[in-house]
Design a protein around this motif. Structure first.
Motif, PDB file in Angstrom:
ATOM      1  N   UNK A  20       8.715  -8.662  -1.638  1.00  0.00           N
ATOM      2  CA  UNK A  20       8.632  -9.493  -0.339  1.00  0.00           C
ATOM      3  C   UNK A  20       8.532  -8.690   0.807  1.00  0.00           C
ATOM      4  N   UNK A  21       9.570  -7.655   1.037  1.00  0.00           N
ATOM      5  CA  UNK A  21       9.758  -6.843   2.298  1.00  0.00           C
ATOM      6  C   UNK A  21       8.546  -5.819   2.525  1.00  0.00           C
ATOM      7  N   UNK A  22       7.722  -5.458   1.376  1.00  0.00           N
ATOM      8  CA  UNK A  22       6.837  -4.575   1.406  1.00  0.00           C
ATOM      9  C   UNK A  22       5.516  -5.140   1.397  1.00  0.00           C
ATOM     10  N   UNK A  23       5.024  -6.347   1.275  1.00  0.00           N
ATOM     11  CA  UNK A  23       3.909  -6.972   1.259  1.00  0.00           C
ATOM     12  C   UNK A  23       3.284  -6.678   2.667  1.00  0.00           C
ATOM     13  N   UNK A  24       1.914  -6.082   2.464  1.00  0.00           N
ATOM     14  CA  UNK A  24       1.171  -5.923   3.670  1.00  0.00           C
ATOM     15  C   UNK A  24       1.588  -4.620   4.524  1.00  0.00           C
ATOM     16  N   UNK A  57       0.979  -1.070  -0.064  1.00  0.00           N
ATOM     17  CA  UNK A  57      -0.175   0.115   0.008  1.00  0.00           C
ATOM     18  C   UNK A  57       1.099   1.343  -0.012  1.00  0.00           C
ATOM     19  N   UNK A  58       0.784   2.058  -1.135  1.00  0.00           N
ATOM     20  CA  UNK A  58       1.529   3.276  -1.241  1.00  0.00           C
ATOM     21  C   UNK A  58       0.515   4.378  -0.769  1.00  0.00           C
ATOM     22  N   UNK A  59       0.872   5.226   0.293  1.00  0.00           N
ATOM     23  CA  UNK A  59       0.052   6.543   0.816  1.00  0.00           C
ATOM     24  C   UNK A  59       0.480   7.632   0.289  1.00  0.00           C
ATOM     25  N   UNK A  60       0.059   8.306  -0.873  1.00  0.00           N
ATOM     26  CA  UNK A  60       0.548   9.584  -1.385  1.00  0.00           C
ATOM     27  C   UNK A  60       0.505  10.543  -0.202  1.00  0.00           C
ATOM     28  N   UNK A  61       1.654  11.595  -0.080  1.00  0.00           N
ATOM     29  CA  UNK A  61       1.468  12.662   0.802  1.00  0.00           C
ATOM     30  C   UNK A  61       0.681  13.697   0.393  1.00  0.00           C
ATOM     31  N   UNK A  62       0.840  14.956   0.924  1.00  0.00           N
ATOM     32  CA  UNK A  62       0.137  15.944   0.545  1.00  0.00           C
ATOM     33  C   UNK A  62       0.673  16.902  -0.807  1.00  0.00           C
ATOM     34  N   UNK A  63       0.121  16.860  -1.726  1.00  0.00           N
ATOM     35  CA  UNK A  63       0.450  17.160  -3.018  1.00  0.00           C
ATOM     36  C   UNK A  63       1.261  18.654  -3.056  1.00  0.00           C
ATOM     37  N   UNK A  64       2.490  18.641  -3.198  1.00  0.00           N
ATOM     38  CA  UNK A  64       3.304  19.859  -3.635  1.00  0.00           C
ATOM     39  C   UNK A  64       2.446  20.946  -4.456  1.00  0.00           C
ATOM     40  N   UNK A  65       1.737  20.223  -5.522  1.00  0.00           N
ATOM     41  CA  UNK A  65       1.161  21.180  -6.648  1.00  0.00           C
ATOM     42  C   UNK A  65      -0.297  21.752  -6.000  1.00  0.00           C
ATOM     43  N   UNK A  66      -0.557  21.247  -4.929  1.00  0.00           N
ATOM     44  CA  UNK A  66      -1.699  21.897  -4.359  1.00  0.00           C
ATOM     45  C   UNK A  66      -1.384  23.420  -4.009  1.00  0.00           C
ATOM     46  N   UNK A  67      -0.297  23.823  -3.840  1.00  0.00           N
ATOM     47  CA  UNK A  67       0.200  25.184  -3.559  1.00  0.00           C
ATOM     48  C   UNK A  67       0.234  26.133  -4.879  1.00  0.00           C
ATOM     49  N   UNK A  68       0.487  25.529  -5.887  1.00  0.00           N
ATOM     50  CA  UNK A  68       0.080  26.290  -6.868  1.00  0.00           C
ATOM     51  C   UNK A  68      -1.104  27.204  -7.073  1.00  0.00           C
ATOM     52  N   UNK A  69      -2.240  26.399  -6.621  1.00  0.00           N
ATOM     53  CA  UNK A  69      -3.698  26.959  -6.758  1.00  0.00           C
ATOM     54  C   UNK A  69      -3.906  27.723  -5.181  1.00  0.00           C
ATOM     55  N   UNK A  70      -3.152  27.452  -4.074  1.00  0.00           N
ATOM     56  CA  UNK A  70      -3.369  27.784  -2.870  1.00  0.00           C
ATOM     57  C   UNK A  70      -2.726  29.210  -2.586  1.00  0.00           C
ATOM     58  N   UNK A  71      -1.543  29.371  -3.200  1.00  0.00           N
ATOM     59  CA  UNK A  71      -0.802  30.434  -3.170  1.00  0.00           C
ATOM     60  C   UNK A  71      -1.287  31.788  -4.033  1.00  0.00           C
ATOM     61  N   UNK A  72      -1.749  33.032  -3.291  1.00  0.00           N
ATOM     62  CA  UNK A  72      -2.354  34.157  -4.039  1.00  0.00           C
ATOM     63  C   UNK A  72      -1.218  35.038  -4.217  1.00  0.00           C
ATOM     64  N   UNK A  73      -1.125  35.563  -5.249  1.00  0.00           N
ATOM     65  CA  UNK A  73      -0.173  36.743  -5.783  1.00  0.00           C
ATOM     66  C   UNK A  73      -0.811  38.305  -5.632  1.00  0.00           C
ATOM     67  N   UNK A  74      -0.335  38.997  -4.664  1.00  0.00           N
ATOM     68  CA  UNK A  74      -0.750  40.256  -4.210  1.00  0.00           C
ATOM     69  C   UNK A  74      -0.094  41.165  -5.597  1.00  0.00           C
TER      70      UNK A  74
END
Length: 302
Positions: A207-211, A152-169
């Motif tokens: 084998x080492x990552x199963x489960x 099971x691969x659990x992706x973290x918080x996308x850095x690309x989210x900040x492209x939309x989140x950061x506002x430019x004054x």
């Protein structure tokens, strides 16, 4: 004779990254023939993959027979489901169940599922409106109970989210705002570039990552570290503002306001990965991950 790996979401952020790194790896590119699953094989992104030798196919994840056909002959499968396509828990869960059932019937030797934690269970119901996490967590549980060999691969918080989140004054100042304190820990990931680095390592260490859950993030960053990183990399004054829950929801469409709020409150407490250390997940990697500074510089979006 090459084994077959089937990659769902082949033209998306995660699946596309997996295929990119499989093709680039001198060992895995010889070990595996790649089958990419996408909604429309005529699109330019799908055609580009076909030109690189990827067998492109369509499949309807909500149709068990379609999924079974897509998985025929597969040794390994990378599955990513898209909650936002329907925005319905039952649809996403049903799609994951179809792939798990087909994988079991066909004898797939390694199913790698892009999962997330169960927000409701981990907060004892305090946060109960994050179905795009919980559908994936429940699919993971179903896969585990099915007996299909899986990681099971659990992706973290996308850095690309900040492209939309950061506002430019107007004065060039950058700003962003979330309903969490400056000390909350975001496990940041460059999904497009780094998903494949993790999945490649999972395949090589089957084998080492199963489960196990492999946590897909480069590092934990607080809003203050995100802010200071942006300021240092761009040379632009950057401001972080902590919003109240109601202020934050006021900026969002009502249909997703509560879900996005609780998603961020989960980051604050108990944590996006429930406080887990990233060290064990990093130990299997062969490639350097993209840092927040790297992403800012590369993206050119700020």
């Amino acid at each position: 004779m090459s084994k077959l790996i089937t990659v769902f979401g082949a033209t998306g952020n995660q699946g596309g990254s997996v295929i990119k790194h499989l093709l680039a790896d001198s060992t895995l590119s010889k070990t595996f023939k790649i089958r990419g699953i996408t909604r429309d094989v005529s699109k330019p992104a799908a055609q580009a993959l076909a030109k690189q030798g990827v067998e492109m196919r369509t499949a309807d994840l909500s149709d068990k027979s379609s999924v079974t056909e897509a998985l025929q002959g597969s040794d390994t499968v990378f599955l990513v489901t898209n909650y936002w396509e329907s925005a319905k828990y039952d649809v996403e869960f049903g799609q994951g169940k179809n792939v798990a059932d087909a994988a079991k019937e066909l004898g797939v030797q390694h199913l790698i599922f892009s999962s997330l934690l169960h927000v409701g269970k981990l907060t004892n119901g305090r946060l109960s409106h994050v179905p795009h996490f919980e559908a994936k967590a429940d699919i993971e549980e179903y896969i585990r109970e099915s007996g299909v060999p899986a990681s099971f691969y659990l992706p973290g918080y996308f850095m690309s989210n900040f492209v939309q989140s950061v506002q430019k004054g107007e004065d060039g100042t950058l700003s962003f705002a979330f309903p969490v304190s400056k000390d909350a820990k975001f496990p940041l990931a460059d999904t497009v570039e780094d998903t494949g680095k993790f999945v490649k390592a999972i395949i090589k260490n089957r084998d080492a990552t199963l489960g196990k859950q492999i946590l897909g993030a480069e590092n934990y960053y607080t809003p203050e570290q995100i802010r200071s990183g942006l300021e240092a990399a761009t040379g632009k004054k950057t401001i972080y503002t902590q919003l109240s829950a109601e202020q934050y929801k006021g900026f969002l469409p009502p249909s997703v306001a509560e879900e996005f709020l609780e998603n961020h409150l989960f980051i604050e407490e108990p944590g996006y990965f429930n406080g887990a250390d990233l060290k064990e997940s990093h130990e299997i990697l062969e490639d350097k991950l993209t840092t927040w500074k790297d992403f800012i510089t590369k993206s050119g979006s700020f």
